[in-house]
Design a protein around this motif. Structure first.
Motif, PDB file in Angstrom:
ATOM      1  N   TRP A 192      16.348  -0.552   7.205  1.00 51.46           N
ATOM      2  CA  TRP A 192      15.907   0.813   6.869  1.00 51.46           C
ATOM      3  C   TRP A 192      14.904   1.276   7.908  1.00 51.46           C
ATOM      4  CZ3 TRP A 192      11.103   2.981   5.879  1.00 51.46           C
ATOM      5  CH2 TRP A 192      11.125   4.292   5.366  1.00 51.46           C
ATOM      6  N   HIS A 193      15.112   2.475   8.384  1.00 57.81           N
ATOM      7  CA  HIS A 193      14.195   3.096   9.340  1.00 57.81           C
ATOM      8  C   HIS A 193      14.007   4.541   8.913  1.00 57.81           C
ATOM      9  CE1 HIS A 193      12.418   4.524  13.099  1.00 57.81           C
ATOM     10  NE2 HIS A 193      12.287   3.259  13.466  1.00 57.81           N
ATOM     11  N   PRO A 194      12.786   5.053   8.935  1.00 60.51           N
ATOM     12  CA  PRO A 194      12.561   6.393   8.371  1.00 60.51           C
ATOM     13  C   PRO A 194      13.204   7.530   9.137  1.00 60.51           C
ATOM     14  CG  PRO A 194      10.555   5.552   9.387  1.00 60.51           C
ATOM     15  CD  PRO A 194      11.524   4.414   9.351  1.00 60.51           C
ATOM     16  N   GLU A 254      13.656  -4.506   6.903  1.00 60.82           N
ATOM     17  CA  GLU A 254      13.387  -4.567   8.341  1.00 60.82           C
ATOM     18  C   GLU A 254      13.811  -3.272   9.011  1.00 60.82           C
ATOM     19  OE1 GLU A 254      15.697  -8.075   9.026  1.00 60.82           O
ATOM     20  OE2 GLU A 254      17.470  -6.928   9.603  1.00 60.82           O
ATOM     21  N   ARG A 255      13.216  -3.036  10.175  1.00 62.35           N
ATOM     22  CA  ARG A 255      13.606  -1.865  10.953  1.00 62.35           C
ATOM     23  C   ARG A 255      14.963  -2.067  11.603  1.00 62.35           C
ATOM     24  NH1 ARG A 255       7.655  -1.447  13.572  1.00 62.35           N
ATOM     25  NH2 ARG A 255       8.083  -3.668  13.627  1.00 62.35           N
ATOM     26  N   ALA A 293      10.028   1.809   2.890  1.00 61.83           N
ATOM     27  CA  ALA A 293      10.328   0.377   3.028  1.00 61.83           C
ATOM     28  C   ALA A 293       9.785  -0.398   1.840  1.00 61.83           C
ATOM     29  CB  ALA A 293       9.735  -0.149   4.333  1.00 61.83           C
ATOM     30  N   LEU A 294       8.599  -0.018   1.377  1.00 61.50           N
ATOM     31  CA  LEU A 294       7.977  -0.711   0.249  1.00 61.50           C
ATOM     32  C   LEU A 294       8.653  -0.340  -1.067  1.00 61.50           C
ATOM     33  CD1 LEU A 294       4.348  -0.157   1.511  1.00 61.50           C
ATOM     34  CD2 LEU A 294       5.526  -2.366   1.410  1.00 61.50           C
ATOM     35  N   ARG A 295       9.172   0.876  -1.173  1.00 59.77           N
ATOM     36  CA  ARG A 295       9.922   1.260  -2.375  1.00 59.77           C
ATOM     37  C   ARG A 295      11.196   0.439  -2.480  1.00 59.77           C
ATOM     38  NH1 ARG A 295       9.246   7.137  -0.193  1.00 59.77           N
ATOM     39  NH2 ARG A 295       7.050   7.447  -0.665  1.00 59.77           N
ATOM     40  N   VAL A 328       3.671  -8.310   4.795  1.00 62.21           N
ATOM     41  CA  VAL A 328       4.960  -8.365   5.488  1.00 62.21           C
ATOM     42  C   VAL A 328       6.093  -8.165   4.486  1.00 62.21           C
ATOM     43  CG1 VAL A 328       6.459  -9.753   6.977  1.00 62.21           C
ATOM     44  CG2 VAL A 328       3.960  -9.969   7.152  1.00 62.21           C
ATOM     45  N   THR A 329       7.040  -7.289   4.824  1.00 63.20           N
ATOM     46  CA  THR A 329       8.131  -6.949   3.898  1.00 63.20           C
ATOM     47  C   THR A 329       9.277  -7.953   3.999  1.00 63.20           C
ATOM     48  OG1 THR A 329       9.087  -5.477   5.549  1.00 63.20           O
ATOM     49  CG2 THR A 329       7.609  -4.487   3.922  1.00 63.20           C
ATOM     50  N   GLN A 330       8.955  -9.209   3.741  1.00 61.95           N
ATOM     51  CA  GLN A 330       9.994 -10.232   3.722  1.00 61.95           C
ATOM     52  C   GLN A 330       9.481 -11.473   3.008  1.00 61.95           C
ATOM     53  OE1 GLN A 330      11.462 -12.613   7.284  1.00 61.95           O
ATOM     54  NE2 GLN A 330      13.095 -11.084   7.115  1.00 61.95           N
TER      55      GLN A 330
END
Length: 806
Positions: free
Chosen positions: A405-407, A334-335, A372-374, A325-327
Motif C-alpha cells: 500500500w502506498h498513499p 509495506e510500500r 497503512a496503520l488502518r 514498524v508495520t510488520q
C-alpha cells in the motif's frame, strides 16, 4: 524454492498506469479558471451500442480491477509544483475512458489547506465536512457530470492556492453509473511548507516521524472486544557493535525499560490503539552504527514495555529512540518490495540504569500514512478472529502475508497475488475494512490449500450479486464471507467501488433471498455462497434460515478439505458428519442454494412464505392413526397448487389440490387406512404472486359432543375423525364466535379415499353452504360406517369455532 501457489486469485495486471496518449489535439474547450482538453491517440472504444449491451459485455474492454470489478477509466491527478504557503500551483487531472460512459460523476477534493484560486466554470464547488484526518476537517469539492467517450482523453486544469502548511492529499475520482465499471480515485500528495525549500511533491522515502499525541486525546478500541498479543516471532533481531561493559554482578542494576503506547487515526479521525505493532528500541551511535537493543509487540491496547541492558554504551546510558514498524511475524504493510513503514520517535539520551522511561502515547505525524496503520489493524482484527495461532490452524510454520500500500500509488485495483503471498491495495482501500479483510480471506484460503492448484474461472467482471462460475463463487464467496464475519457484521461495504454515487457499494448478506432484486440465484453466485456461510454460523432466524451452529464446524470443514466449489464443500461437510439435514439446508435455501431442502412443518403452526418461484418443498410426519391435513392459503389474487408426495425425492405423487385463485387448497391424509410416516408437500406457482401460508395439522381427535377450536388469522385448518354407524345421517355445523370469522366445512369419505387414502378439497364428499363472515356453515352427510374426515378451513378472522352434530 517456494512451493507452487494456486493461480486462482492472481488477476493482477501491470502495476504501472496505462499510458495516456502522447499526442494531444489542438482543439480545446476552455472554461473560466478550468480547461478541458480533448486528446487524440487514446484507445478507441469497443463498446458500440453500449446502452443496449449487458454490463459484462460493455466493460469487456476495461482493465481488471481485481476484486472490485472492471475499471473503465484511467485517472491521473498531479500538481505542477509544490507550493509554499500563500503560493499558487496548477492542478491537472486527466481522464482516459476505455468505453463510452454517459453521466459519469467527476469529483475533485481539495483539503482544507488548499483553495481553488478561481471557482471552475461548469463545476459546482462546495465546502463540506470531511472525517479523513489528512483533509483537515473539510474539503472543497468540485463536482461535474460528464459523458465520457472511449476515443477522447480529457485533461482538466485549475489554479490552486496553498492557504496553510501541512502534509496534504488532493483526490480526484470518477464515479460511473451502475453497469459501467467501478469507481476510480487517484490521489496526489503534496507537502506545503513555510517556504519553497520545505515544500515537496509526493512522499519522501525512509523513516517517518512519530510524536506524542496532543493532551486530552481519547483512544477508543476498534472492534469493541479485547485483542490478544500474537507470538513475538519473525521480528527483527537485536544487534550491537558495542563492547559490553556490564559485569554479571552489575547487569541487574544496568537493566532499563521503556513503556508507552502507539495509536493511529481511523477513517473517521478517531484515535485507535495499534495492536501487535512491532516496537524496536535503538541506541543511537555515531557514524550510523546504531544498535538495536530489543524488539517486541504492542498489546491489545497498543501498549508496550520493553527492557534492555543499559550498560553496553561506553559513553554512558543508552541514547534511545524507538521505531514503530508495520510488520510482525504474520502480517505487514509495506510500500513496496519489503519496504515497511517505520515511525521514529525523538531521541531520549543517557537513560539511567534501572529506570523506566514513559514515552506516553505516540502516533505518526503524517496523517497521509495512517492508511497503512488502518489496514494493519484491520488485519489484526482478522488475526484475532481466525482460529489458531496461524492463518492456517493446521500449519506448524506460520506464513506472513504482506499488504502493498502506498498513499499515491494505485496498483490497478485490490487483489491478492498468491505467487508472492501478498495483497495489493489502492490508496483509498486502506479505509475499507471489508475490502482489506476480503483480500486477507484469499490469503487464508491460499495458505490453507498449500500447493493445491485451483482455477477459479472468475470472469471480468465478476460481481457479488451475479452468476460467475461455481469455482469463482466459492473462492470469492468465501472471501466475501470472511470479510464480514471477522467484524461480526453481515453488511459488506466498499466506500470507493461505487456503482451509482459517492455512498459506495453496500450489500447485506443477511437481507437477500429468493426474488431479491438485482440478484442471481444458486451456488454460482458468490454473494449467495457468502450468505449461506453466514447463515450457517449465525444464530438469527429469518425466512427459511432458523439454524446456527457457530464458527467451528464451518471453519473445520474448510481447513480439512481442498474443495473448489460450494457443492464440494457441502459434500465434505456431510462426510465430516456435520448437520446436513433440513435445519442446515434451510440456511442454504434462504440464500437460493437448494441441495434438496424439505422444510419441516410442525402441526398447528403455519408458516408464511414468499411467492413459490421456484417451487417450495416441505416435509410433514404423521404420527397418529387418525386423519390429518396439509393446507395452503394463497393471496386472494394468486393461484398456487399443493402437491403431496410419498417420497423425499418427490417421484411418487399422491395427489394435487387445484382449488384456484384465492381459495385454500388442502390435502387430507387418512392414517386410519395408510401407515403413518413422512410426506412431502410441494407448493407451485400457477399465476400471480405474493406471500402465502402453509400449515400441517394432525387430528383434533374423534368428534364428540360440541368441540371447539381457537383459530387465529395465522391458523388455516383443523381436522376431526367423525366415526359414523352404517346408514347414519348427520348434519355438522360450525359456528364462529366473531363477525369477522369466515369458516368453510368439508366432509371426506373414507371409502372414496380407499386408493391412496388421500383426499383433496375438490375431492370432498360434501361441502358446507357458504354462510359468509360471522355466519354458521353446515354440511349434511349420509355415509357408510367408518371414521371419515371433517375439515374446517379458517378462510378469515380470529376467534373460536364451535362444532355441533345434529
Amino acid at each position: 524454492m517456494r512451493p507452487h501457489r494456486p493461480a486462482y486469485l492472481d488477476r493482477r495486471r501491470s502495476r504501472s498506469r496505462i499510458a495516456l496518449g502522447a499526442a494531444f489535439a489542438a482543439a480545446a474547450l476552455t472554461l473560466s479558471g478550468l480547461q478541458a482538453i480533448p486528446a487524440a491517440g487514446a484507445p478507441a472504444g469497443t463498446a458500440a451500442g453500449a446502452a443496449e449491451a449487458a454490463a459484462q459485455a460493455r466493460t469487456a474492454a476495461c482493465a481488471d480491477g481485481g476484486d472490485q470489478g472492471p475499471r473503465c477509466v484511467v485517472l491521473k491527478t498531479a500538481l505542477d509544483t509544490a507550493p509554499a504557503k500563500g503560493k499558487k500551483t496548477t492542478l491537472t487531472v486527466t481522464l482516459d475512458a476505455r468505453i463510452d460512459i454517459p453521466g459519469a460523476k467527476f469529483e475533485i477534493d481539495l483539503p482544507a489547506a488548499l483553495r481553488f484560486t478561481k471557482a471552475p466554470e461548469g463545476f459546482d464547488v462546495a465546502r463540506r465536512a470531511s472525517a479523513l484526518p489528512d483533509n483537515g476537517g473539510s474539503v472543497s469539492r468540485a463536482t461535474r457530470t460528464l459523458d465520457l467517450k472511449a476515443d477522447r482523453t480529457l485533461t482538466f486544469t485549475a489554479p490552486v492556492t496553498a492557504a496553510a502548511t501541512g502534509d496534504l492529499v488532493v483526490r480526484a475520482r470518477v464515479l460511473p453509473p451502475k453497469g459501467y465499471g467501478a469507481g476510480v480515485e487517484d490521489p496526489a500528495l503534496v507537502t506545503v511548507g513555510a517556504d519553497e525549500a520545505s515544500s515537496r511533491l509526493g512522499l519522501k522515502s525512509g523513516t517517518y516521524t512519530a510524536a506524542p499525541v496532543p493532551d486530552g486525546t481519547t483512544v477508543e478500541p476498534l472492534t469493541g472486544r479485547p485483542t490478544s498479543k500474537i507470538p513475538a516471532k519473525g521480528l527483527a533481531k537485536p544487534h550491537s557493535d558495542d563492547a559490553a561493559t556490564s559485569t554479571a554482578k552489575s547487569l541487574a542494576g544496568a537493566l532499563s525499560c521503556v513503556r508507552g503506547s502507539f495509536v493511529y487515526h481511523d477513517e473517521d479521525g478517531i484515535s485507535r490503539p495499534s495492536a501487535n505493532l512491532q516496537v524496536q528500541v535503538w541506541d543511537e551511535d555515531p557514524a550510523n552504527s546504531d544498535d538495536l537493543l530489543t524488539v517486541g509487540l504492542t498489546d491489545g491496547n497498543g501498549a508496550y514495555r520493553l527492557c534492555f541492558d543499559n550498560g553496553t554504551d561506553a559513553r554512558g546510558g543508552q541514547d534511545l529512540y524507538l521505531k514503530f514498524v508495520t510488520q510482525n511475524g504474520q502480517w505487514g504493510v509495506e510500500r513496496d518490495d519489503d519496504d515497511v513503514y517505520e515511525f521514529r520517535t525523538a531521541n531520549f539520551e543517557d537513560r539511567g540504569d534501572g529506570t523506566t522511561t514513559n514515552l506516553g502515547v505516540q502516533t505518526a505525524t503524517d496523517e497521509r500514512l495512517h492508511g497503512a496503520l488502518r489496514a494493519y489493524d484491520f488485519v489484526n482484527t482478522a488475526s484475532e478472529w481466525t482460529p489458531g495461532d496461524c492463518w492456517d490452524e493446521r500449519d506448524w510454520d506460520c506464513r506472513r502475508t504482506d499488504i502493498n500500500w502506498h498513499p499515491d500509488d494505485d496498483p490497478g485495483g485490490a487483489f491478492y497475488r498468491p505467487s508472492e503471498d501478498e495483497i495489493y491495495l489502492p490508496p483509498q482501500d486502506a479505509d475499507d475494512r471489508n475490502v482489506v479483510v476480503h483480500e486477507m480471506g484469499h490469503a487464508v484460503m491460499d495458505d490453507t490449500y498449500e500447493e493445491d492448484d485451483f482455477d477459479s474461472h472468475c470472469p471480468s467482471p465478476h460481481i457479488i450479486t451475479g452468476t460467475s462460475h461455481v469455482n469463482c463463487a466459492w473462492s470469492e464467496g468465501f472471501a466475501d464471507w470472511y470479510g464480514v464475519a471477522v467484524f461480526g457484521d453481515p453488511v459488506y461495504r466498499d466506500r470507493t467501488d461505487t456503482n451509482n454515487d459517492a455512498s459506495g457499494f453496500t450489500v447485506d448478506f443477511e437481507k437477500h433471498t429468493w426474488d431479491t432484486g438485482g440478484w442471481d440465484d444458486g451456488d454460482a453466485v458468490e454473494g449467495r455462497v457468502a450468505g449461506a456461510l453466514w447463515d450457517l454460523v449465525d444464530t438469527g432466524t429469518e425466512g427459511w434460515d432458523a439454524y446456527g451452529e457457530g464458527l467451528s464446524p464451518v471453519w473445520n470443514t474448510f481447513l480439512d478439505h481442498r474443495v473448489t466449489t460450494f457443492r464440494e464443500y457441502w459434500d465434505a461437510r456431510v462426510a465430516d458428519g456435520r448437520e446436513a439435514g433440513a435445519p442446515a439446508l434451510g440456511s442454504l435455501f434462504q440464500n437460493t442454494i437448494d441441495y434438496g431442502y424439505r422444510n419441516p412443518l410442525t402441526s398447528h403452526q403455519s408458516q408464511t412464505r414468499p411467492t413459490p418461484d421456484p417451487a417450495h418443498n416441505y416435509r410433514f410426519d404423521t404420527t397418529k392413526v387418525f386423519w390429518s391435513v396439509v393446507a395452503l392459503r394463497p393471496p386472494t389474487t394468486a393461484d398456487y397448487d399443493l402437491r403431496l408426495y410419498d417420497d423425499e425425492a418427490q417421484n411418487n405423487l399422491l395427489t394435487t389440490s387445484v382449488a384456484g385463485a384465492g381459495a385454500t387448497d388442502f390435502v387430507a391424509i387418512n392414517s386410519n387406512q395408510r401407515p403413518t410416516g413422512d410426506y412431502y408437500p410441494r407448493v407451485s406457482l400457477i399465476s400471480g404472486s405474493g406471500d402465502y401460508q402453509i400449515e400441517a395439522d394432525e387430528t383434533e381427535g374423534i368428534f364428540s359432543g360440541s368441540p371447539t377450536v381457537t383459530m387465529g388469522t395465522d391458523r388455516l385448518a383443523a381436522v376431526w375423525d367423525i366415526c359414523l354407524l352404517n346408514g347414519e345421517k348427520a348434519t355438522y355445523t360450525v359456528t364462529p364466535s366473531g363477525t369477522d370469522q369466515d369458516a368453510e366445512i368439508f366432509v371426506l369419505d373414507a371409502d372414496r379415499s380407499s386408493g391412496d387414502n388421500v383426499v383433496t378439497r375438490l375431492g370432498a364428499t360434501a361441502t358446507g353452504d357458504a354462510g359468509g363472515p360471522g355466519a354458521p356453515e353446515s354440511v349434511t352427510v349420509d355415509l357408510p360406517s367408518g371414521c371419515h374426515g371433517l375439515v374446517v378451513v379458517n378462510k378469515a378472522g380470529n376467534g373460536t369455532y364451535t362444532l355441533t352434530k345434529s
